[in-house]
Structure formats: C-alpha cells, structure tokens
Design a protein around this motif. Structure first.
Motif, PDB file in Angstrom:
ATOM      1  N   ARG A 253       1.013  -1.235   0.058  1.00 43.04           N
ATOM      2  CA  ARG A 253      -0.067  -0.162  -0.002  1.00 43.04           C
ATOM      3  C   ARG A 253       0.871   1.116   0.062  1.00 43.04           C
ATOM      4  N   CYS A 254       2.036   1.514   0.947  1.00 42.02           N
ATOM      5  CA  CYS A 254       2.711   2.512   1.032  1.00 42.02           C
ATOM      6  C   CYS A 254       4.300   2.425   0.650  1.00 42.02           C
ATOM      7  N   GLY A 255       4.750   1.245   0.386  1.00 39.87           N
ATOM      8  CA  GLY A 255       6.207   0.965   0.098  1.00 39.87           C
ATOM      9  C   GLY A 255       6.984   0.888   1.191  1.00 39.87           C
ATOM     10  N   THR A 256       6.629   1.253   2.343  1.00 39.56           N
ATOM     11  CA  THR A 256       7.553   1.230   3.683  1.00 39.56           C
ATOM     12  C   THR A 256       7.770  -0.273   3.962  1.00 39.56           C
ATOM     13  N   ALA A 257       9.186  -0.572   4.290  1.00 39.54           N
ATOM     14  CA  ALA A 257       9.641  -1.971   4.375  1.00 39.54           C
ATOM     15  C   ALA A 257       8.722  -2.624   5.726  1.00 39.54           C
ATOM     16  N   ILE A 258       8.086  -4.040   5.246  1.00 43.76           N
ATOM     17  CA  ILE A 258       7.513  -4.719   6.231  1.00 43.76           C
ATOM     18  C   ILE A 258       8.503  -5.139   7.272  1.00 43.76           C
ATOM     19  N   ARG A 259       7.876  -4.911   8.590  1.00 44.53           N
ATOM     20  CA  ARG A 259       8.766  -5.124   9.823  1.00 44.53           C
ATOM     21  C   ARG A 259       8.210  -6.695  10.452  1.00 44.53           C
ATOM     22  N   GLU A 260       9.150  -7.609  10.994  1.00 45.02           N
ATOM     23  CA  GLU A 260       8.796  -8.740  11.686  1.00 45.02           C
ATOM     24  C   GLU A 260       9.419  -8.584  13.249  1.00 45.02           C
ATOM     25  N   LEU A 261       8.184  -8.966  13.981  1.00 44.07           N
ATOM     26  CA  LEU A 261       8.750  -9.334  15.368  1.00 44.07           C
ATOM     27  C   LEU A 261       8.099 -10.611  16.006  1.00 44.07           C
ATOM     28  N   ARG A 262       8.216 -10.659  17.149  1.00 41.11           N
ATOM     29  CA  ARG A 262       7.616 -12.064  18.072  1.00 41.11           C
ATOM     30  C   ARG A 262       6.880 -11.705  19.067  1.00 41.11           C
ATOM     31  N   GLN A 263       5.594 -12.217  18.736  1.00 38.58           N
ATOM     32  CA  GLN A 263       4.334 -12.372  19.722  1.00 38.58           C
ATOM     33  C   GLN A 263       3.994 -13.689  20.158  1.00 38.58           C
ATOM     34  N   GLY A 264       4.092 -13.979  21.217  1.00 32.97           N
ATOM     35  CA  GLY A 264       3.903 -15.411  21.893  1.00 32.97           C
ATOM     36  C   GLY A 264       4.471 -16.381  21.006  1.00 32.97           C
ATOM     37  N   GLN A 265       5.787 -16.114  20.991  1.00 36.84           N
ATOM     38  CA  GLN A 265       6.595 -17.139  20.131  1.00 36.84           C
ATOM     39  C   GLN A 265       6.322 -17.264  18.743  1.00 36.84           C
ATOM     40  N   ARG A 266       5.456 -16.335  18.099  1.00 33.84           N
ATOM     41  CA  ARG A 266       5.006 -16.667  16.812  1.00 33.84           C
ATOM     42  C   ARG A 266       5.660 -15.265  15.941  1.00 33.84           C
ATOM     43  N   ALA A 267       5.590 -15.431  14.720  1.00 33.18           N
ATOM     44  CA  ALA A 267       6.003 -14.123  13.888  1.00 33.18           C
ATOM     45  C   ALA A 267       4.903 -13.155  13.385  1.00 33.18           C
ATOM     46  N   THR A 268       5.296 -12.098  13.990  1.00 30.49           N
ATOM     47  CA  THR A 268       4.273 -11.001  13.414  1.00 30.49           C
ATOM     48  C   THR A 268       4.687 -10.082  12.515  1.00 30.49           C
TER      49      THR A 268
END
Length: 277
Positions: A253-268
């Motif tokens: 939608r906007c071109g910004t880099a998608i980020r990843e983090l961990r929540q409850g040991q799952r990839a968000t």
DNA sequence: CCGACAACCTGTGAGC
DNA sequence: TGCTCACAGGTTGTCG
C-alpha cells in the motif's frame, strides 16, 4: 499448515465423497498424535455411516452412526503439518501417513501429519460437547462474531490485540497468517493492547477477519510448503498476502519495509506506517 | 488474570 | 557435503 480456510477447503472437498456413505474400515498406523488415537476406534468406525462432515474452528467433524452403538463424531484436527486427502486404495502409505478411512465406495481418505500435532478422536453424541470444542468462541464467519462482540471481549484484556484474536476462546480458527493479514487490512498495530482498540476499529477488524477468511476459502486456501487440498490441488491465497512472510519487502500500500517481530513465540509481520495503535 | 516459555514432533533452509 | 541451529500453518499447560 492448515488454518481455517485450509480446513474448510478440505471439508468441502471431502464432504461429497463421504456424506451418506459408510466406512468400510479405518486403519490406524500411529496412535501417537498430540493425544493418543483412542483404542478401539477402528472397531467403532467399521461399518459406520457418515451422515455429515462439518467443521468447528479448525476441527473437522465426521458425524457418524456406527453399525452398533450410539452415534458420535470422529474429530480430526490437522495441527501444524497435517493434511487429509483422497487417495486410490492401491496407493501405498508413506512414512507419515498415520490414519486411513476406507469408504465403501473404495476411496480412501488419508491423514498425513509429519509432526503429529494433529488429533484423531472419538466423541460420543454431539462433537461440540467435547472439552476441546465446548469452550471455543464463535465461528468467525457467522453472525455471532461481529464488531460489538469483539469490542465486548476485548474490554477486559490488556494482551496485544493479535494474541487476543488468535485466542480460540474469543473467536475460533484465526491462526497466525490470517491474524497478521486481518490486522494489516484493518490498519491496526498488532501490539496494541486489546482494551485500547476502539469500538470502530473492533468493528473494522471483525469485518476484515471475515473478509480475509472468506477470500482465502474462495481461493482454495493458502499453500505453504506442501499443503494441497483434498483433491491434491494447491490453494493460491498465499499469492495475496500483504504482510505474512514479507518482512523487509515493501508494503503493497505505501512502500514502507514490512517489519517482523515475535509475539507469543509467533512471527508477527506488519507495516509500521499503515498500521497504528 | 497476564505474559513468558516449554512441550508435543519432524522437516527444511540458512549459515558455516 | 555435512553439521548445527532456528523456525514452521497449533494448542495446552506450567510457572512466576
């Protein structure tokens, strides 16, 4: 592997094959699933008639009338790596093929589950009475799950909104992929404390959950790794992910880099610009 | 009640 | 090629 859309795709593929047919025999090759496959299941299923194949959350329910004894349900859950498909009766079982239902038509429904996080259980009477199903929240695609309901459920909860929509006691069958995707579509930061999501945003989120699940079902599910439907055909919803598995890639939608983090040991995965608290 | 974490089990891909 | 490690679609249970 399978979230609700993949389970529903499987159900739709198998229902015409099994409904109003009898089970010739059941074969258990490995009882060590997440819970043990019950002893005596083969005897109970032999000759049983399958009246309907239904779904609750990610559970498949073969509603059966056994040759002897009382009606009940064969409950199958695919866990992380399970799949249920139709094979020819001559097809030799492979290493992780733990369970077969041989239908009187000669067709075989085969469960393959390398990780064995899945379940094969028997519940007498109504499957929904099983303890694993009884405490589940509403089905996400029916009218009892909606914005007001989600707003009510989230008020007392300080946990991150993503963890709350993945809690099967709140709403059934929303797994990691579709939680990520629906939060992106709703423009909500996955880390937002649930109680701080406004009424309007709860309404939007409930709607997006329904929309994304519906679109995924229409697409035959998402094929990651080796998932295929009961007919062996791959789903194609994985081509329409906005954020899942796209860390570092530009937001669509906007071109910004998608980020990843961990929540409850799952990839968000989320877009830091399109998704806000 | 909450969050963090481990557990169940195997396969795969990345990095060395 | 081969070893080791992290991680994968889910869910339950424990601990502090």
């Amino acid at each position: 592997m399978p979230e609700l859309p993949e389970v529903e795709t499987t159900r739709r593929g198998l229902a015409p094959v099994v409904e109003n047919r009898s089970i010739q025999r059941a074969v258990v090759r490995h009882r060590g699933m997440r819970l043990p496959v019950p002893q005596g299941l083969e005897q109970r299923l032999a000759g049983a008639r399958i009246e309907a194949l239904t779904r609750r959350g990610k559970y498949l329910l073969f509603n059966c009338v056994p040759a002897q004894g009382k009606p009940g349900a064969l409950i199958v859950h695919l866990g992380m790596s399970g799949r249920l498909w139709l094979v020819d009766s001559a097809t030799a079982p492979q290493k992780h093929d733990h369970f077969d239902l041989v239908i009187d038509s000669g067709r075989v429904i085969r469960l393959r589950d390398p990780r064995r996080f899945g379940l094969v259980l028997w519940q007498p009477g109504d499957a929904l009475a099983h303890p694993l199903l009884a405490a589940m929240g509403p089905e996400p695609l029916t009218a009892d799950f909606d914005g007001p309901m989600l707003y009510r459920e989230t008020r007392p909860r300080s946990a991150a909104i993503k963890l709350v929509i993945m809690d099967s006691h709140v709403v059934a069958g929303v797994g990691n992929i579709y939680a990520n995707e629906s939060l992106f579509r709703a423009g909500i930061d996955p880390r937002t404390p649930a109680r701080r999501v406004s009424q309007a945003r709860c309404a939007r989120l409930a709607q997006e959950i329904k929309t994304v699940l519906g679109e995924a079902i229409d697409a035959g599910g998402s094929s990651l790794r080796d998932y295929v439907g009961s007919d062996g055909m791959a789903g194609h919803f994985q081509n329409r992910f906005f954020v899942y598995g796209r860390a570092g890639e530009p937001c669509m939608r906007c071109g910004t880099a998608i980020r990843e983090l961990r929540q409850g040991q799952r990839a968000t995965c989320y877009c830091p610009r399109c998704q806000n608290r």
